[in-house]
Design a protein around this motif. Structure first.
Motif, PDB file in Angstrom:
ATOM      1  N   LYS A 189       0.829  -1.190   0.000  1.00 43.72           N
ATOM      2  CA  LYS A 189       0.000   0.000   0.000  1.00 43.72           C
ATOM      3  C   LYS A 189       0.871   1.250   0.000  1.00 43.72           C
ATOM      4  O   LYS A 189       2.017   1.236   0.454  1.00 43.72           O
ATOM      5  CB  LYS A 189      -0.914   0.023   1.224  1.00 43.72           C
ATOM      6  N   GLY A 190       0.298   2.325  -0.509  1.00 42.18           N
ATOM      7  CA  GLY A 190       0.901   3.631  -0.350  1.00 42.18           C
ATOM      8  C   GLY A 190       0.336   4.288   0.889  1.00 42.18           C
ATOM      9  O   GLY A 190      -0.740   3.927   1.380  1.00 42.18           O
ATOM     10  N   ASP A 261      -3.426   9.229   9.062  1.00 37.61           N
ATOM     11  CA  ASP A 261      -2.735   8.238   8.234  1.00 37.61           C
ATOM     12  C   ASP A 261      -3.726   7.679   7.210  1.00 37.61           C
ATOM     13  O   ASP A 261      -4.771   7.144   7.569  1.00 37.61           O
ATOM     14  CB  ASP A 261      -2.203   7.117   9.132  1.00 37.61           C
ATOM     15  N   LEU A 262      -3.385   7.806   5.937  1.00 32.99           N
ATOM     16  CA  LEU A 262      -4.195   7.257   4.845  1.00 32.99           C
ATOM     17  C   LEU A 262      -3.424   6.137   4.160  1.00 32.99           C
ATOM     18  O   LEU A 262      -2.237   6.308   3.844  1.00 32.99           O
ATOM     19  CB  LEU A 262      -4.518   8.347   3.814  1.00 32.99           C
ATOM     20  N   ARG A 263      -4.052   4.987   3.928  1.00 28.88           N
ATOM     21  CA  ARG A 263      -3.432   3.876   3.191  1.00 28.88           C
ATOM     22  C   ARG A 263      -4.305   3.519   1.987  1.00 28.88           C
ATOM     23  O   ARG A 263      -5.524   3.390   2.095  1.00 28.88           O
ATOM     24  CB  ARG A 263      -3.276   2.642   4.083  1.00 28.88           C
ATOM     25  N   VAL A 264      -3.633   3.348   0.830  1.00 25.72           N
ATOM     26  CA  VAL A 264      -4.340   3.076  -0.427  1.00 25.72           C
ATOM     27  C   VAL A 264      -3.545   2.061  -1.241  1.00 25.72           C
ATOM     28  O   VAL A 264      -2.352   1.857  -1.016  1.00 25.72           O
ATOM     29  CB  VAL A 264      -4.514   4.368  -1.263  1.00 25.72           C
ATOM     30  N   HIS A 265      -4.218   1.459  -2.223  1.00 22.12           N
ATOM     31  CA  HIS A 265      -3.570   0.469  -3.086  1.00 22.12           C
ATOM     32  C   HIS A 265      -2.926   1.075  -4.324  1.00 22.12           C
ATOM     33  O   HIS A 265      -1.978   0.509  -4.869  1.00 22.12           O
ATOM     34  CB  HIS A 265      -4.583  -0.584  -3.543  1.00 22.12           C
ATOM     35  N   ASN A 266      -3.464   2.200  -4.807  1.00 22.32           N
ATOM     36  CA  ASN A 266      -2.977   2.730  -6.076  1.00 22.32           C
ATOM     37  C   ASN A 266      -3.156   4.249  -6.135  1.00 22.32           C
ATOM     38  O   ASN A 266      -3.737   4.854  -5.230  1.00 22.32           O
ATOM     39  CB  ASN A 266      -3.702   2.065  -7.260  1.00 22.32           C
ATOM     40  N   GLU A 298       4.874  10.980   2.609  1.00 21.92           N
ATOM     41  CA  GLU A 298       4.103  10.132   1.700  1.00 21.92           C
ATOM     42  C   GLU A 298       4.960   8.995   1.147  1.00 21.92           C
ATOM     43  O   GLU A 298       6.119   9.189   0.801  1.00 21.92           O
ATOM     44  CB  GLU A 298       3.537  10.953   0.542  1.00 21.92           C
ATOM     45  N   PHE A 299       4.371   7.817   1.082  1.00 27.56           N
ATOM     46  CA  PHE A 299       4.932   6.664   0.391  1.00 27.56           C
ATOM     47  C   PHE A 299       4.064   6.358  -0.825  1.00 27.56           C
ATOM     48  O   PHE A 299       2.834   6.299  -0.707  1.00 27.56           O
ATOM     49  CB  PHE A 299       4.931   5.415   1.274  1.00 27.56           C
ATOM     50  N   ARG A 300       4.690   6.136  -1.948  1.00 27.46           N
ATOM     51  CA  ARG A 300       3.928   5.701  -3.114  1.00 27.46           C
ATOM     52  C   ARG A 300       3.587   4.216  -2.982  1.00 27.46           C
ATOM     53  O   ARG A 300       4.352   3.447  -2.404  1.00 27.46           O
ATOM     54  CB  ARG A 300       4.747   5.909  -4.385  1.00 27.46           C
ATOM     55  N   PRO A 301       2.453   3.785  -3.541  1.00 30.36           N
ATOM     56  CA  PRO A 301       2.129   2.362  -3.508  1.00 30.36           C
ATOM     57  C   PRO A 301       3.021   1.563  -4.450  1.00 30.36           C
ATOM     58  O   PRO A 301       3.457   2.080  -5.487  1.00 30.36           O
ATOM     59  CB  PRO A 301       0.663   2.315  -3.969  1.00 30.36           C
ATOM     60  N   PHE A 302       3.328   0.348  -4.064  1.00 33.26           N
ATOM     61  CA  PHE A 302       4.020  -0.599  -4.931  1.00 33.26           C
ATOM     62  C   PHE A 302       2.943  -1.420  -5.618  1.00 33.26           C
ATOM     63  O   PHE A 302       2.372  -2.339  -5.043  1.00 33.26           O
ATOM     64  CB  PHE A 302       4.966  -1.463  -4.104  1.00 33.26           C
ATOM     65  N   GLY A 338       7.834   1.287  -3.469  1.00 38.71           N
ATOM     66  CA  GLY A 338       6.789   2.026  -4.166  1.00 38.71           C
ATOM     67  C   GLY A 338       7.353   3.128  -5.040  1.00 38.71           C
ATOM     68  O   GLY A 338       6.841   3.389  -6.132  1.00 38.71           O
ATOM     69  N   VAL A 339       8.417   3.777  -4.580  1.00 32.30           N
ATOM     70  CA  VAL A 339       9.081   4.795  -5.395  1.00 32.30           C
ATOM     71  C   VAL A 339       9.684   4.151  -6.636  1.00 32.30           C
ATOM     72  O   VAL A 339       9.508   4.621  -7.768  1.00 32.30           O
ATOM     73  CB  VAL A 339      10.184   5.515  -4.589  1.00 32.30           C
ATOM     74  N   ALA A 340      10.406   3.045  -6.430  1.00 33.90           N
ATOM     75  CA  ALA A 340      11.086   2.386  -7.549  1.00 33.90           C
ATOM     76  C   ALA A 340      10.100   1.893  -8.600  1.00 33.90           C
ATOM     77  O   ALA A 340      10.281   2.119  -9.800  1.00 33.90           O
ATOM     78  CB  ALA A 340      11.929   1.220  -7.030  1.00 33.90           C
TER      79      ALA A 340
END
Length: 401
Positions: A189-190, A261-266, A298-302, A338-340
């Motif tokens: 998740k992102g 905190d928000l968590r998402v798949h895409n 922020e983290f991007r989703p993988f 997720g960044v990569a």
């Protein structure tokens, strides 16, 4: 012929268990909380001394005057096939003094200590992988190992370093810990992290109650609305994890704060949910309050693809030949994979040694997985050219969403 015999770099790593544990002990015993940049730099210097002993040159990468990462490359400009990036972070969640309180130790086949699994064992494994590539004379890709300073808080500095490396790489192995089951991670998740500040108006809660405007009451209304955004069926969660506010028990609260905190798949879910959160936070449930919302990390989703699925299968097969098993799983936790992946690199995460109890006093690493997990990455890199990646459908498998 065994896998170890057929690939010299894999064979080189076979007898490095004790050397790997010695380096792991050294860096676990260095405090390196994400905010402790001098501590993280001490980890960098210990890694640098190891790389120098292997004839490798280390580059430091600075962002805003802070050493955000170090990198080292084997086979520069002369590798076979497309370039590979090994990723790992040297920071931990533990405060200063934790390494002295709980120094590295091994009991019953498990190593313990702050950050031993998340992810200093993966850092050590990646260091030895690139040393193996450098010592090998066989045809292998150009391989870069990148070690960063602040993944645990969303990589606010090191993200600017990761992105150009990820854009250059065709393949990424992120050495986050293997799951307790031995599984690797093929989707994550992102996460988006917000700070919410609310301003009200102070007044004596007995003598002048009607003149007050409670920021805490406004926050309470917002929390109810934010909680309602969670949709477990879609894998979307909103968590108000921190709250503070008020001046005294007998005063209408002039201010209040919250961490969200928000968590998402895409990315699509991210855009939709950020808009809804902003709408709630911009609204005044109580007249006279003012709110300010900001994204602080922020983290991007993988997001998985058919190509990342194929990379997993290739890795799984190499690990199986070494007598170890790994399946795939998704994680609600975020990581730099997720960044990569969002920069176009074919990515696999959780390739580090197997561990568990992450971020707790019971965190551990399964010692006997350090060598074979490293060997599996090496063997996978040696076989990347055998796959027609261009012919692989790049659309994400529905089963991994």
């Amino acid at each position: 012929m065994s896998l170890e015999q057929s690939i010299p770099a894999v064979q080189w790593l076979e007898n490095k268990r004790e050397d790997m544990l010695a380096l792991l002990e050294d860096i676990v015993n260095i405090d390196s909380n994400s905010a402790d940049k001098p501590g993280v730099s001490r980890v960098f210097r210990r890694l640098e001394s190891f790389f120098q002993s292997q004839g490798l040159t280390v580059s430091s990468h600075f962002v805003d005057g802070v050493e955000a990462a170090i990198s080292v490359t084997a086979n520069p400009g002369r590798g076979t096939g497309q370039p590979v990036l090994l990723m790992g972070h040297c920071d931990t969640v533990f405060p200063a003094g934790e390494a002295a309180r709980r120094p590295f130790r091994i009991e019953n086949g498990r190593a313990y200590g702050p950050g031993v699994a998340d992810m200093k064992s993966g850092v050590v494994m990646n260091a030895f992988i690139i040393a193996a590539v450098a010592q090998s004379r066989e045809p292998l890709p150009e391989v870069t190992a990148l070690f960063t300073c602040d993944e645990e808080i969303g990589s606010p500095l090191s993200k600017d370093v990761i992105i150009p490396f990820a854009r250059k790489a065709a393949f990424v192995f992120n050495g986050e810990p293997g799951r307790p089951s031995g599984n690797v991670v093929t989707s994550r998740k992102g996460g988006v992290f917000f700070d919410l500040e609310i301003t009200g108006k102070a007044a004596h809660s007995g003598a002048n109650f009607a003149e007050g405007v409670s920021a805490i009451s406004e926050l309470a209304n917002k929390i109810v609305a934010l909680d309602a955004l969670t949709d477990l069926d879609k894998g979307v969660t909103v968590n108000v994890g921190l709250v503070s506010g008020g001046l005294s028990v007998n005063t209408s609260a002039p201010s209040a704060k919250a961490g969200i905190d928000l968590r998402v798949h895409n990315h699509e879910q991210r855009e939709d949910m950020v808009g809804k959160i902003r709408c709630i936070c911009d609204r005044s449930f109580i007249r006279g309050t003012f709110s300010k919302l900001g994204i602080v990390g922020e983290f991007r989703p993988f997001v998985p693809s058919a190509q990342s699925q194929r990379l997993f299968e290739l890795y799984r097969d190499q690990l199986s030949e070494l007598g170890h098993r790994a399946e795939q799983e998704s994680s609600g936790g975020c990581a730099d994979s997720g960044v990569a992946s969002s920069e176009g690199a074919i990515t696999l995460c959780g390739t580090g040694p197997v561990g568990g109890g992450f971020h707790t006093l019971d965190e551990y690493c399964e010692v006997d997985t350090m060598v074979p997990r490293g060997q599996a990455v090496l063997a996978t890199m040696a076989r990347l050219q055998e796959v027609d990646w261009a012919a692989t459908d790049a659309q994400s498998p529905d089963s991994l969403r």
